[in-house]
Design a protein around this motif. Structure first.
Motif, mmCIF file in Angstrom:
data_model
loop_
_atom_site.group_PDB
_atom_site.id
_atom_site.type_symbol
_atom_site.label_atom_id
_atom_site.label_comp_id
_atom_site.label_asym_id
_atom_site.label_seq_id
_atom_site.Cartn_x
_atom_site.Cartn_y
_atom_site.Cartn_z
ATOM 1 N N UNK A 155 0.853 -1.186 0.000
ATOM 2 C CA UNK A 155 0.000 0.000 0.000
ATOM 3 C C UNK A 155 0.889 1.236 0.000
ATOM 4 N N UNK A 156 0.326 2.352 -0.457
ATOM 5 C CA UNK A 156 0.987 3.651 -0.377
ATOM 6 C C UNK A 156 0.002 4.612 0.268
ATOM 7 N N UNK A 157 0.409 5.198 1.377
ATOM 8 C CA UNK A 157 -0.391 6.245 2.015
ATOM 9 C C UNK A 157 0.133 7.590 1.533
ATOM 10 N N UNK A 158 -0.781 8.461 1.078
ATOM 11 C CA UNK A 158 -0.330 9.738 0.572
ATOM 12 C C UNK A 158 -1.376 10.814 0.690
ATOM 13 N N UNK A 159 -1.113 11.932 0.019
ATOM 14 C CA UNK A 159 -1.985 13.097 0.039
ATOM 15 C C UNK A 159 -2.424 13.402 -1.380
ATOM 16 N N UNK A 172 -5.105 9.614 1.346
ATOM 17 C CA UNK A 172 -5.614 8.585 0.447
ATOM 18 C C UNK A 172 -4.655 7.401 0.460
ATOM 19 N N UNK A 173 -5.175 6.239 0.062
ATOM 20 C CA UNK A 173 -4.357 5.036 -0.036
ATOM 21 C C UNK A 173 -4.491 4.455 -1.433
ATOM 22 N N UNK A 179 4.149 7.300 2.870
ATOM 23 C CA UNK A 179 4.733 6.108 3.458
ATOM 24 C C UNK A 179 4.222 4.869 2.737
ATOM 25 N N UNK A 180 4.921 3.749 2.934
ATOM 26 C CA UNK A 180 4.470 2.450 2.444
ATOM 27 C C UNK A 180 3.798 1.665 3.570
ATOM 28 N N UNK A 181 3.286 2.370 4.535
ATOM 29 C CA UNK A 181 2.541 1.789 5.650
ATOM 30 C C UNK A 181 1.609 2.870 6.171
ATOM 31 N N UNK A 182 0.623 2.482 6.985
ATOM 32 C CA UNK A 182 -0.334 3.460 7.498
ATOM 33 C C UNK A 182 0.186 4.238 8.691
ATOM 34 N N UNK A 212 -5.059 5.645 12.313
ATOM 35 C CA UNK A 212 -3.711 5.954 11.814
ATOM 36 C C UNK A 212 -3.748 7.039 10.744
ATOM 37 N N UNK A 213 -2.647 7.797 10.660
ATOM 38 C CA UNK A 213 -2.557 8.873 9.671
ATOM 39 C C UNK A 213 -1.125 9.103 9.231
ATOM 40 N N UNK A 214 -0.292 8.087 9.322
ATOM 41 C CA UNK A 214 1.083 8.196 8.855
ATOM 42 C C UNK A 214 2.110 8.292 9.964
ATOM 43 N N UNK A 215 1.816 9.055 11.016
ATOM 44 C CA UNK A 215 2.807 9.239 12.060
ATOM 45 C C UNK A 215 2.619 8.244 13.196
ATOM 46 N N UNK A 216 3.660 8.083 13.975
ATOM 47 C CA UNK A 216 3.599 7.246 15.174
ATOM 48 C C UNK A 216 4.477 7.895 16.236
ATOM 49 N N UNK A 217 4.511 7.324 17.430
ATOM 50 C CA UNK A 217 5.277 7.943 18.520
ATOM 51 C C UNK A 217 5.867 6.879 19.416
ATOM 52 N N UNK A 218 7.042 7.163 19.934
ATOM 53 C CA UNK A 218 7.660 6.340 20.972
ATOM 54 C C UNK A 218 7.617 7.118 22.278
ATOM 55 N N UNK A 219 7.822 6.418 23.374
ATOM 56 C CA UNK A 219 7.719 7.046 24.675
ATOM 57 C C UNK A 219 6.366 6.752 25.290
ATOM 58 N N UNK A 220 6.019 7.487 26.329
ATOM 59 C CA UNK A 220 4.783 7.259 27.071
ATOM 60 C C UNK A 220 3.832 8.439 26.901
#
Length: 396
Positions: free
Chosen positions: A278-282, A298-299, A348-351, A364-372
């Protein structure tokens, strides 16, 4: 995710759902100097008509006051927000020096953020990650954005030459993860194998990969009785992200969002032994009522064709054309030959950004986060927004 992992059961958590974290991304032991994903396509596929864009992605999380005027607290510890950047792919090229980020904590802009940004390369298919360190905070709001410049191409395929390419003995190591299941793309579920056998009548390899892929994609889009083309989760006027139920749930329900349809096409192709992603994009798209266009998430999909490279296709556009019939021996709109692909900016090639141990919000919208991340109640509000600013056509 770079290293797809089969879920515990077909209906496993999709990326961005509660409890999901992205597995670690590991490069192939003998990665080539230039990835297949990082070079132009080869005959019978071409890229053409480059267009330059300035893109912007922004996100915010805040905790509003409740009815009695009291506020709860958003608490972050060692938090880093990760945003994916496709520096160079088959149909896009980003100038890494053009990427910039801004961060606001409690309404105050964080100074000298550029000196603290984290840039990681070597992700799946050449994907890079831009890390925005928020660190520790206890308050009511945090907001950030990323801007970058990217050149995108349209695609064109010679149908007869593509249909003549035969099955390879083995697929390139780089694309082999795109044969495996992953959360939201449960290609190892027995229902997908049965679907492939049904569509191909048990003779999948009696035709070439190109023809087989078209038959399988046609069968998948015809299996969806309904599709929510918007596919966005909106609450109180805010866009939170995409609605993703996953390929397995959508195929069993014979319906879902545009993102589910893309996931299902990728799952079916993987179940058939054809690498796909998949490709997630704008893209600037009309709203659900056909009104004015606006930029939104869009995907779409890409499949790998031996000796040619990644080939893009848009299941939503194909579904709109399927009522008149899709003959696998004739060209399809937005399948290989895609005139408007240069109007889409890939993210991205992932969500969600495939960073080890990272998680994303429920949509999901492309970004993610580490930490608490912790809130003292469930009253937090989150929002994402995207923009595209055209700078016209440019020379390759």
């Amino acid at each position: 995710p770079a290293q797809p992992a089969a879920p515990a059961k077909p209906a496993g958590n999709a990326p961005g759902t509660p409890g999901h974290t992205t597995p670690a991304a590991t490069a192939p032991a003998s990665a080539p100097t230039q990835l297949v994903s990082g070079r132009p396509p080869e005959r019978p596929v071409q890229r053409l008509e480059p267009r330059l864009w300035d893109a912007k992605f922004e996100a915010s999380i805040w905790v509003p006051s409740n009815r009695d005027g009291q506020t709860t607290t958003l608490q972050l510890q060692s938090t880093v927000v990760w945003f994916p950047l496709i520096l160079q792919s088959t149909y896009s090229q980003c100038d890494p020096s053009s990427s910039k980020a801004e961060l606001w904590v409690q309404g105050a802009r964080v100074p000298k953020l550029a000196d603290r940004l984290i840039f990681r390369q070597g992700g799946p298919f050449g994907l890079s990650m831009l890390g925005i360190p928020i660190g520790d905070m206890a308050g009511q709001s945090v907001k950030w954005n990323v801007t970058w410049r990217v050149q995108c191409w349209s695609s064109k395929v010679d149908e007869s030459a593509a249909a003549a390419i035969t099955w390879p003995e083995t697929w390139p190591q780089e694309v082999q993860p795109c044969l495996a299941p992953q959360p939201g793309i449960e290609s190892d579920a027995p229902e997908f194998k049965a679907f492939v056998d049904k569509v191909s009548k048990g003779n999948l390899r009696s035709v070439t990969p190109w023809i087989a892929a078209k038959e399988l994609v046609r069968g998948t889009i015809n299996a969806f009785r309904s599709v929510d083309n918007d596919g966005l989760q909106q609450e109180s006027g805010f866009t939170r992200g995409i609605i993703l139920n996953g390929a397995w749930k959508a195929m069993n329900a014979a319906g879902g969002t545009s993102h589910d349809l893309a996931a299902a096409c990728v799952a079916v192709l993987r179940a058939a032994g054809i690498p796909a992603r998949i490709v997630l994009g704008i893209a600037d798209m009309p709203n659900s009522s056909g009104g004015a266009t606006r930029a939104r998430l869009v995907t779409w999909c890409e499949l790998f064709l031996p000796n040619a490279g990644w080939v893009p296709f848009d299941p939503v556009d194909l579904r709109g054309s399927s009522r008149g019939g899709l003959n696998v021996e004739r060209p399809w709109p937005s399948f290989g030959t895609w005139d408007d692909l240069n109007m889409r900016v890939p993210i991205s090639f992932a969500w969600s950004a495939p960073v080890a141990g990272a998680g994303s919000l429920p949509y999901p919208s492309g970004w993610s986060a580490t930490g608490s991340t912790r809130m003292s109640s469930n009253s937090s509000v989150d929002q994402v927004g995207v923009q595209l600013m055209s700078r016209g056509r440019v020379r390759e």
